[in-house]
Design a protein around this motif. Structure first.
Motif, PDB file in Angstrom:
ATOM      1  N   VAL A 282      -1.870  -6.511   4.766  1.00 24.54           N
ATOM      2  CA  VAL A 282      -0.609  -5.960   4.260  1.00 24.54           C
ATOM      3  C   VAL A 282       0.602  -6.769   4.718  1.00 24.54           C
ATOM      4  CG1 VAL A 282      -1.511  -3.623   3.999  1.00 24.54           C
ATOM      5  CG2 VAL A 282      -0.415  -4.270   6.143  1.00 24.54           C
TER       6      VAL A 282
ATOM      7  N   ALA B 180      -3.188   0.193  -1.750  1.00 23.21           N
ATOM      8  CA  ALA B 180      -2.544  -0.319  -0.533  1.00 23.21           C
ATOM      9  C   ALA B 180      -1.063  -0.564  -0.745  1.00 23.21           C
ATOM     10  CB  ALA B 180      -3.242  -1.615  -0.100  1.00 23.21           C
ATOM     11  N   GLY B 181      -0.523  -0.153  -1.914  1.00 20.98           N
ATOM     12  CA  GLY B 181       0.906  -0.303  -2.165  1.00 20.98           C
ATOM     13  C   GLY B 181       1.307  -1.656  -2.719  1.00 20.98           C
ATOM     14  N   PHE B 182       0.348  -2.381  -3.317  1.00 19.37           N
ATOM     15  CA  PHE B 182       0.627  -3.719  -3.847  1.00 19.37           C
ATOM     16  C   PHE B 182       0.254  -3.819  -5.319  1.00 19.37           C
ATOM     17  CE2 PHE B 182       0.248  -4.713   0.675  1.00 19.37           C
ATOM     18  CZ  PHE B 182       1.277  -5.626   0.849  1.00 19.37           C
TER      19      PHE B 182
ATOM     20  N   LEU C 212       4.471  -3.568  -5.270  1.00 17.56           N
ATOM     21  CA  LEU C 212       4.160  -2.756  -6.447  1.00 17.56           C
ATOM     22  C   LEU C 212       5.458  -2.286  -7.105  1.00 17.56           C
ATOM     23  CD1 LEU C 212       1.686  -1.500  -7.899  1.00 17.56           C
ATOM     24  CD2 LEU C 212       1.993   0.506  -6.445  1.00 17.56           C
TER      25      LEU C 212
END
Lengths: 453, 453
Positions: free
Chosen positions: A99, A122-124, A213
């Protein structure tokens, strides 16, 4: 011992399919042009086991065809009867999401959509994206440098690969799982394996670049008078819309046919050109795209525009662009994939369309594509076309590509289907250098023979 | 006839300098490590003439060292006494700016700044940029894949090259002046020549990708508590600032030393880490960066921040980052250029700095770099260091790079200076493959021998 016996001894019987155990899906990629099964299918479950398989095939001079999700359109994964297919389907999994670095390390058999979902969790954003995302695999995507609509924002697939592991023809494992954007330590070996369609090595692992993201999305349909106006709109969108993530053009024939096919009608008038603009990172209540389009209506660059007010609207715009009904509605559909200088695509389409209609007056010819990437798709359907006619369609179109100094394959690759035409886009000096590189990396010629060069 | 006689006969005496006519600038690049003149300097004024020169050198087995603006830092353009230097300085000019495609076709000897200015005059940004822009040449920039501060926004130099012309060791001219973003027709030969430092071919022309010219710029200096906070700030800036065009980090020692050196004081307190954030495309009255920084102050991620209110402020921020006084103020300055996973750079700097100070207690060690690219520069000065000490500084730092799976050269290249350390970042299998490629493209080994591999 025969190569099959050696492979069974080394990999175990569960990893070597022969005879009736070879499934029909190993016959052809999505071009549906493959017509023979390979003599065996290998399904190694580790890089070591895959490397051992290649070592044995190399020793026996056995040809090997790497197979991913079989979604290619150029016949690049089609086997010949004496080939052994090397399936990556058991080499799956996301090994790490870093991350802090914004990177994902993934095994080559992992489906693209699985990797995209893991990134989102994972927020990507994994910016590599294409229509076949549900079934294509990372290794296949990389080995064909497959494109898509997001290239305009995030660059080509090859630009989003930071590290790579590949196995050479003789079984040597080449591991370079670099995670930094910048790395100038000698030759960029990654780029040899990306886009070479399994002819120089088999990709087994990759470190992919992730992006933050985006939180929102806005989509618009714009009507234009001319191709030149579309290039002006592109330039101003690239300047004024930092979140620009798609800029897709449709010629009138393509737009009207596909609107009818999906039962939608967006504009009350008909227009020569329609463009889809999509931006990412804008919340639904942001005014960025709205303001941009208002200004372009005021200055007369666009004739009309619609902004999607709902996900249903947005999907309706894209349904027309994706044209998924064309294959069903148009007989013998040939979908060509060319690229050239953006400024030339307009006259290319006029010239190429006129020549195709002169030769095949019954043809349905329509144009659409990723104009920001210089990438045009040509959909040609000739009722009752035979194989010679289909060859002639390619020759006519590629002849214009050559005249316009373009590429006969913007994103689909060469495989077997475009191999006869490679010299339309590449000089003899380039082909000779490709052959030298092939000979240096695969002197016995066992990796995907008959493909690309 | 000797090779020199052959070259004079083919190129004319004005294009072949020998003896006292060879200027001192052909001795060394900006690393100042070259100590011999080449036996001749060739100055061809056309690609054909350059190709003829290489054909003759190839026939004679004569080694050739390509030379651009001589701004490299790795000794990659330094000649040996028996080498012939091939200067690109007369192969200059911008051949075309295609405003619809957004591309520039340029000859390799053109200074980068000349190309940047021509792009601006046509309303575009040439996104390739680095400190030596005034004297470095396009061919040198491409052959070293030189980096810089804008990579975070526009990608690496290699990502901005659409087409390329290169001359091979035997004089074959390989011309592929592609203008489209997407082109999947066989092996990506461009990438072989980009970053291989003239060992596989001599770049003569390129088609470069241009971008819309940003209209405004905002610059801020941010103070942070920890390296981890800097990576968090990076991620949130990448998400929320679509125009982010620079994100540079300075460790406290570096910042304080260079503030004093240029006579500036930005913050009343001292902070462990300072970051420069720059955005492009924002007008001076835009609130994007201001709002972003206010939010980060509110959530405690940054401790303090300054936004440049004038060009003078902005230049003051950058003067500290550029550290141009270091060379003058610190004896025997060694500037290392490494990269690795972004998340590891913080502990790497701690470990590497501690080890360097343990061995050289008098050393001045400071860190700065392009954190978004995983690229860290290490400035080490040891008073009264001898040559062995300078070698030991590299060995200590590169030892940690190896442990952290990093790269010993993020952007400067390998040349001669880092050649002894290439195995710190590349496996034996990778080196062997590089040697195979070198042998395939340059079997007589005449192109820039002794460099890279």
């Amino acid at each position: 011992m025969s190569v099959i016996q050696d492979l069974i001894a080394a990999l175990g019987p569960g990893a070597v399919m022969t005879g009736n155990n070879v499934g029909a899906r190993h016959r052809s990629d999505a071009s549906l042009t493959g017509d023979t099964l390979p003599k065996a299918v290998l399904r190694p479950d580790s890089v070591d086991s895959l490397a051992e398989a290649l070592r044995l095939c190399h020793r026996h001079g056995q040809s090997v065809v790497p197979q991913g999700g079989m979604t290619g359109l150029a016949g690049g994964a089609n086997p010949r009867p004496d080939d052994i297919a090397l399936s990556l389907e058991r080499l799956t999994g996301i090994e790490e999401i870093d991350v802090q670095s914004g990177t994902m390390t993934v095994l080559a058999g992992t489906p693209l959509e699985t990797a995209q979902q893991a990134a989102r969790d994972a927020g990507f954003l994994l910016p590599i994206d294409l229509g076949a995302r549900g079934s294509c695999q990372i290794g296949g995507v990389l080995s064909t440098n497959a494109g898509g609509i997001r290239v305009i924002r995030y660059g080509q697939t090859r630009d989003n690969v930071l590290g790579l592991e590949a196995v050479l023809a003789d079984g040597t494992v080449l591991t370079s799982l670099n995670k930094a954007i910048k790395n100038n330590t000698g030759y960029d070996l990654r780029q040899l394996f990306i886009g070479s369609e399994g002819t120089l090595g088999v990709i087994t692992r990759a470190v992919l670049r992730l992006r933050p993201l985006p939180v929102g999305r806005q989509t618009a349909l714009c009507a234009l008078q001319s191709y030149e106006d579309a290039t002006r709109l592109l330039k101003s969108a690239q300047l004024e819309l930092p979140g620009l993530s798609a800029f897709e053009i449709m010629w009138e024939d393509y737009f009207r046919f596909n609107e009818q096919a999906v039962g939608l009608r967006h504009f009350s008038e008909t227009y020569p050109f329609i463009v889809i603009i999509e931006t990412e990172g804008e919340e639904p209540d942001d005014d960025g795209l709205q303001d941009f389009l208002s200004a372009r209506l005021d200055d007369g660059l666009i004739l009309d525009a619609l902004i999607a007010q709902s996900e249903k609207d947005r999907l309706g715009f894209w349904a027309v662009r994706e044209g998924l009904e064309m294959d069903r509605l148009l007989p013998n559909l040939v979908n060509l994939d060319v690229s050239m200088a953006i400024g030339r695509l307009g006259t290319f389409a006029e010239d190429c369309g006129a020549a195709l209609l002169a030769r095949f007056p019954q043809a349905h010819v329509s144009f659409f594509g990723h104009v920001g990437d210089g990438n045009l798709h040509i959909a040609v359907s000739v009722p009752e076309a035979n194989e010679a006619d289909i060859g002639e369609i390619s020759r006519i179109a590629y002849g214009f590509v050559r005249t316009y100094y373009g590429s006969i394959s913007a994103e689909h690759g060469i495989g077997t289907l475009k191999r006869p035409y490679l010299s339309y886009s590449r000089s003899e000096a380039e082909l000779e250098l490709m052959r030298s590189i092939k000979a240096a990396l695969d002197p016995k010629g066992i990796l995907n023979p008959g493909k690309v060069i």
